[in-house]
Enzyme design. Structure first.
Site, PDB file in Angstrom:
ATOM      1  CD  GLU A 111     -12.262  68.844  54.775  1.00 41.17           C
ATOM      2  OE1 GLU A 111     -12.963  68.265  53.947  1.00 41.17           O
ATOM      3  OE2 GLU A 111     -11.255  68.348  55.283  1.00 41.17           O
ATOM      4  CE  LYS A 113     -21.425  71.837  51.191  1.00 37.24           C
ATOM      5  NZ  LYS A 113     -21.926  72.157  49.855  1.00 37.24           N
ATOM      6  CG  ASP A 115     -20.848  75.786  44.381  1.00 36.91           C
ATOM      7  OD1 ASP A 115     -21.429  74.684  44.417  1.00 36.91           O
ATOM      8  OD2 ASP A 115     -21.389  76.831  44.001  1.00 36.91           O
ATOM      9  CE1 TYR A 226     -15.724  65.122  49.778  1.00 38.85           C
ATOM     10  CE2 TYR A 226     -15.305  67.040  48.392  1.00 38.85           C
ATOM     11  CZ  TYR A 226     -16.087  65.957  48.746  1.00 38.85           C
ATOM     12  OH  TYR A 226     -17.237  65.706  48.067  1.00 38.85           O
ATOM     13  CE  LYS A 314     -25.299  75.943  51.867  1.00 40.59           C
ATOM     14  NZ  LYS A 314     -24.880  75.190  50.669  1.00 40.59           N
ATOM     15  CB  CYS A 408     -21.395 103.700  17.669  1.00 41.12           C
ATOM     16  SG  CYS A 408     -20.142 103.777  18.961  1.00 41.12           S
ATOM     17  CB  CYS A 411     -18.464 107.715  17.359  1.00 39.93           C
ATOM     18  SG  CYS A 411     -18.695 106.189  16.444  1.00 39.93           S
ATOM     19  CB  CYS A 426     -18.664 101.047  16.677  1.00 43.71           C
ATOM     20  SG  CYS A 426     -18.190 102.663  16.040  1.00 43.71           S
ATOM     21  CB  CYS A 431     -15.339 104.681  17.753  1.00 40.67           C
ATOM     22  SG  CYS A 431     -16.511 104.683  19.118  1.00 40.67           S
TER      23      CYS A 431
HETATM   24  S1  IVH Z   1     -17.559  65.779  52.895  1.00 36.61           S
HETATM   25  C1  IVH Z   1     -20.206  63.004  54.623  1.00 36.61           C
HETATM   26  N1  IVH Z   1     -16.029  67.835  52.372  1.00 36.61           N
HETATM   27  O1  IVH Z   1     -20.670  69.017  49.631  1.00 36.61           O
HETATM   28  C2  IVH Z   1     -19.287  63.851  53.948  1.00 36.61           C
HETATM   29  N2  IVH Z   1     -18.008  67.541  51.097  1.00 36.61           N
HETATM   30  O2  IVH Z   1     -23.486  68.620  50.678  1.00 36.61           O
HETATM   31  C3  IVH Z   1     -19.826  64.417  52.720  1.00 36.61           C
HETATM   32  N3  IVH Z   1     -18.334  69.233  49.363  1.00 36.61           N
HETATM   33  O3  IVH Z   1     -21.669  66.133  47.964  1.00 36.61           O
HETATM   34  C4  IVH Z   1     -18.846  65.072  51.913  1.00 36.61           C
HETATM   35  N4  IVH Z   1     -16.502  70.352  49.758  1.00 36.61           N
HETATM   36  O4  IVH Z   1     -19.925  67.593  46.879  1.00 36.61           O
HETATM   37  C5  IVH Z   1     -17.156  67.180  52.056  1.00 36.61           C
HETATM   38  N5  IVH Z   1     -14.562  69.601  51.983  1.00 36.61           N
HETATM   39  C6  IVH Z   1     -15.692  68.931  51.669  1.00 36.61           C
HETATM   40  C7  IVH Z   1     -16.547  69.349  50.637  1.00 36.61           C
HETATM   41  C8  IVH Z   1     -17.708  68.630  50.393  1.00 36.61           C
HETATM   42  C9  IVH Z   1     -17.590  70.264  49.009  1.00 36.61           C
HETATM   43  C10 IVH Z   1     -19.627  68.867  48.740  1.00 36.61           C
HETATM   44  C11 IVH Z   1     -19.702  67.462  48.251  1.00 36.61           C
HETATM   45  C12 IVH Z   1     -20.917  66.866  48.874  1.00 36.61           C
HETATM   46  C13 IVH Z   1     -21.664  68.076  49.321  1.00 36.61           C
HETATM   47  C14 IVH Z   1     -22.468  67.739  50.530  1.00 36.61           C
END
Ligand code: IVH
Length: 671
Positions: A111, A113, A115, A226, A314, A408, A411, A426, A431
Site C-alpha cells: 500500500e 506510504k 506522508d 490503513y 522508501k 518593473c 517595462c 507594477c 506592461c
Molecule cells: S502501518 C505497524 N501503513 O508511517 C504499522 N503506516 O513510519 C505502522 N504510514 O506512523 C503503521 N502510510 O503515519 C502504515 N499504509 C500505511 C502508512 C503508514 C503512512 C505512516 C504512519 C506511521 C508511519 C510509520
C-alpha cells in the site's frame, strides 16, 4: 412521522451522501439537495435540542475552540515502521519474515506510504468517540473535534441491516492535505504575510492542530485508513480482511492496495508506486509492505517499536541541495511582481528542477534565502518546487539580503507596494509582462474554463506567434495545433472543441475572464447582473457603475478606465465577433436560496482555506449576496487575516464582523 423518525431518516440520507462524496468520490446528490437535507435536520434539532447526538452530521463543525489538546493513552501502542532503502534490504527483510513463520507461504500486501499524520479513531458501539494523533506512540493528543470536521471520517460505522457494531474498534490511518490544498493554503498564507508550510505533512499537522475546529474545517483535509488497532468483539483473520472491513463500514481505504503471493511481485508493486507517485494528488514517501495474516503477524512480533511483519520501502527523497543562482521576477496579470528562484539544475524525486517559487520579498527574507546560497529544494508531486531555506557551511561568504527591484523588470515603471499588502506591483497597465498571465487567466477554470488549454500550451501558442490576445484562441485551427510538436489529430481536435464550447460561457464569466483589475468573479457577476449586457456596460459612466450595490468608486474607475481604452475595446469587439456571450446573467436563472438567502455579506482579508473565488462561491451557494462595499444594509462582514479598512467601516456602521467559524455557526442555525 414524528421528529425523531424524521431526524433518523435525514441523518441516514446525509451520511449516505457524505459517504458517496467524501469516501467513494461519487457524489449522488447536488449541493443544493444536500443543503436542503442539512437545513431540515438543523431546523428540527433547533426546535428539539434533545434529539441532537454527537454523531449527527450537524455536529461536524460546531465545537468551540479549545485551549489545548488533552493527552490520551492509546488503547494499543501505535508502532512505527522500519525502512528498506533498496531492493536488497526489502528482500532481506522478507527472507527473515519467511524464516520467522517457518517457511509458510505469505500473502504480502502493498500500500502507499502516505506522508501525512498518523491518527487513531476509536468507535464504541459503532459511534466515533475519540480521535488522537500518534504522539509518541503510547500517548497522543486528543483532536476529536477537529477530526469530526473531516468528511471522510464516518461519525458512526455504516452497518448492514441487523448488524451489531463491535463494542470497540480503533481504526488507524493517515490524515493528509491533498497537494492542491497544500498549494492553496500556502498561497493564502503568503498573501497574508504568514510563514508558509514546508511540505504537505507540516500543513496537515498544522491544519489538524488548530485550536478552533472551524479553522480545521476550512482546510480540505482527507484521510486514508490503513489498519485496525485495538478491538473488542471483532474477529478478523488478516490485514486484507481488515481493509475490507474498514471499506464496508464507511472508511476511505486505498483501492490501489494490492496483494501478492511472492516477494518479487510485492517489490514490483513498490516500484510501480514510485512511478505513479507524481500523478497522485497526495504525497507519498514510500510503499508499505505488510504480511497479511494476523496469525503470522503475531508470531513475527516486533523489535523495539517496529513490527517484523511490515516495512516501509522508501523512495528517492523529494528534497535536494543545490545552488540558488539568481532570483528572477515575473509580472502577474494584475501587475503583481512574483519572485522565483533560478537554481543550478538538480534532480529531485526523479525530476530535474531548475526553478522554484518564492512567494514575496518578505517570505524570502524571513527564510533568509540569498542569491549564491546553497539551498534546500523540495518538490511534492506536481506542486511547483519550493526553496525551503539556506543550507550553509559555517563561515560561508554571503550576498546581502535580496530586495525587490525598484523598477518593473519588464517595462521599467517604478514599482509600488500598497500599504498593508505583501506583494509589490507594477502599476503600468500596458506592461508587456502581463500578457501571458492574462491569457492563462482567460482560459482558466473560473473564467472561460477551456479544458486542455493550460499554462504550458498557452506558452507554446504565444511562442509560436499563434496567440497574443484572447480573441486569437477562437481563430486557432486543428492544423495550427498539428504544426506544434506532440499534437495528434485527436488531441488537436479536442482542444479546438473545448475552445468552441467555451463560447457558451455566461456573460459574467466573460467579464471576469477579461482580467480587469479589481474585477474578480464576484464583481463580474454583480456587473453582469446590473447591466445585463456588454453594450449597456460600455455606455455606462463611472458614476453609473459606482451606483451598483457592492461596486465602489475604485472598482468603477477601474472598469470604466479599462473599457475606455481603445485596445481593450478592440478585444471586446473581437470576442463579440467570435460569438462569446455578451448578454444575460446567471442570477436570473437561479433565485437565491439557502440559510443566507436575502443576506448581504462583504468579505475582507484572507479566509483560511479559501481563495477569493471559493469563498464567494461558498457564500453564494448558501444564498448570500456577496458585495464588495460595506453599507448600512450589509448584514455581515466576514473578516479573515489582514482585513483593515473594511473592518473599521463595519464597526462604524454597526455591521457585525464575523470570522468563518462564526458565520458557519450562523449558517448552521439556519439564520
Ligand atoms: S502501518 C505497524 N501503513 O508511517 C504499522 N503506516 O513510519 C505502522 N504510514 O506512523 C503503521 N502510510 O503515519 C502504515 N499504509 C500505511 C502508512 C503508514 C503512512 C505512516 C504512519 C506511521 C508511519 C510509520
Amino acid at each position: 412521522m414524528n421528529d425523531a423518525q424524521r431526524v433518523f431518516e435525514l441523518r441516514q440520507a446525509i451520511d449516505e451522501a457524505n459517504h458517496r462524496y467524501f469516501v467513494l468520490d461519487q457524489p449522488s446528490i447536488t449541493d443544493a439537495e444536500y443543503d436542503t437535507l442539512i437545513r431540515e435536520l438543523r431546523e428540527i434539532e433547533t426546535r428539539a435540542p434533545d434529539l441532537i447526538t454527537t454523531d449527527s452530521p450537524t455536529q461536524r463543525v460546531g465545537a468551540l475552540p479549545s485551549a489545548e489538546f488533552a493527552s490520551v493513552a492509546h488503547l494499543q501502542p501505535m508502532l512505527s515502521l522500519a525502512n528498506a532503502r533498496s531492493d536488497d534490504e526489502l528482500l532481506a527483510w522478507a527472507a527473515r519474515a519467511e524464516r520467522g513463520v517457518g517457511g509458510e507461504p505469505i500473502d504480502w500486501v502493498v500500500e502507499p506510504k502516505i506522508d501525512g499524520l498518523a491518527i487513531s479513531l476509536v468507535y464504541r458501539d459503532g459511534v466515533f468517540m475519540r480521535g488522537a494523533t500518534r504522539g509518541d506512540g503510547i500517548h497522543g493528543e486528543d483532536v476529536t473535534p477537529n477530526l469530526r470536521t473531516i468528511g471522510s471520517i464516518p461519525l458512526r460505522l455504516r452497518l448492514a441491516e441487523g448488524e451489531i457494531a463491535p463494542a470497540v474498534v480503533e481504526v488507524r490511518g493517515e490524515v493528509y492535505l491533498p497537494l492542491e490544498g497544500f498549494a492553496r493554503v500556502n498561497e493564502e498564507r503568503a498573501a497574508a504575510g504568514l510563514p508558509t508550510f514546508m511540505n504537505p505533512r507540516n500543513s496537515a499537522a498544522g491544519s489538524l492542530r488548530q485550536k478552533d475546529p472551524a479553522a480545521t474545517a476550512s482546510r480540505p483535509l482527507q484521510m486514508w485508513s490503513y489498519g485496525i488497532g485495538y478491538s473488542e468483539g471483532l474477529e478478523l483473520a488478516s490485514h486484507v480482511d481488515a481493509l475490507e472491513w474498514m471499506r464496508r463500514h464507511g472508511f476511505r481505504v486505498s483501492s490501489q492496495t494490492t496483494t501478492h503471493d511472492s516477494v518479487s511481485a510485492a517489490l514490483a508493486a513498490c516500484h510501480a508506486w514510485e512511478l505513479r507517485r507524481a500523478e497522485l494528488d497526495y504525497d507519498i514517501d514510500g510503499a508499505v509492505v505488510k504480511v497479511s495474516s494476523f496469525d503470522q503477524q503475531r508470531r513475527l512480533g516486533e523489535v523495539s517499536r517496529d513490527p517484523r511483519w511490515a516495512i516501509a520501502f522508501k523512495f528517492a527523497p523529494t528534497t535536494a541541495i543545490t545552488v540558488l543562482r539568481d532570483i528572477g521576477v515575473n509580472v502577474g496579470r494584475t501587475g503583481a511582481l512574483n519572485p522565483f528562484a533560478v537554481l543550478e539544475p538538480v534532480v529531485v524525486g526523479g525530476v530535474t528542477v531548475s526553478m522554484a517559487t518564492l512567494h514575496n520579498e518578505e517570505d524570502i527574507n524571513r527564510k533568509d534565502i540569498r542569491i549564491g546560497d546553497t539551498v534546500i529544494v523540495q518538490r511534492a508531486g506536481d506542486v511547483i518546487p519550493q526553496v525551503v531555506g539556506p543550507h550553509l557551511a559555517d563561515g560561508s561568504e554571503r550576498n546581502p539580503p535580496w530586495r525587490m527591484p525598484t523598477h518593473c523588470p519588464r517595462c521599467g515603471t517604478a514599482v509600488e507596494k500598497p500599504p498593508g499588502e505583501v506583494k509589490h506591483r507594477c502599476p503600468n497597465r500596458a506592461c508587456p509582462g502581463r500578457g501571458f498571465e492574462q491569457l492563462t487567466h482567460f482560459v482558466s477554470r473560473a473564467a472561460m474554463d477551456i479544458d486542455g488549454v493550460g499554462e504550458k500550451l498557452v506558452r507554446r501558442l504565444v511562442e509560436a506567434g499563434l496567440v497574443a490576445q484572447p480573441q486569437e484562441f477562437y481563430r486557432l485551427t486543428v492544423d495550427d495545433l498539428l504544426a506544434l510538436d506532440g499534437f495528434q489529430q485527436r488531441s488537436a481536435e479536442n482542444v479546438i472543441s473545448s475552445i468552441e464550447a467555451s463560447r457558451a460561457r455566461p456573460f459574467g464569466r466573460v467579464l471576469f475572464a477579461l482580467g480587469i483589475a479589481h474585477v474578480g468573479d464576484v464583481n463580474a457577476q454583480l456587473l453582469a447582473d446590473a447591466f445585463g449586457s456588454m453594450r449597456e456596460l460600455l455606455e455606462a459612466t463611472p458614476d453609473q457603475i459606482a451606483e451598483v450595490e457592492g461596486i465602489g468608486p475604485v472598482i468603477a474607475e477601474s472598469v470604466a478606465g479599462w473599457l475606455a481604452d481603445p485596445e481593450n475595446r478592440a478585444v471586446v469587439d473581437a470576442l463579440t465577433a467570435a460569438g462569446l456571450q455578451m448578454t444575460g446573467s446567471r442570477r436570473a436563472t437561479r433565485p437565491p436560496a439557502g440559510p443566507l438567502a436575502g443576506r448581504t455579506v462583504v468579505v475582507t482579508g484572507t479566509i483560511d482555506g479559501h481563495t477569493r473565488e471559493s469563498i464567494g462561491e461558498y457564500l453564494g451557494e448558501r444564498g448570500a449576496r456577496v458585495t464588495n462595499t460595506i453599507s448600512a444594509s450589509t448584514d455581515y462582514l466576514l473578516a479573515g487575516a489582514g482585513g483593515g479598512s473594511k473592518r473599521a467601516r463595519a464597526e462604524k456602521l454597526g455591521v457585525p464582523v464575523v470570522d468563518l467559524g462564526e458565520l458557519e455557526r450562523i449558517i448552521s442555525a439556519g439564520a
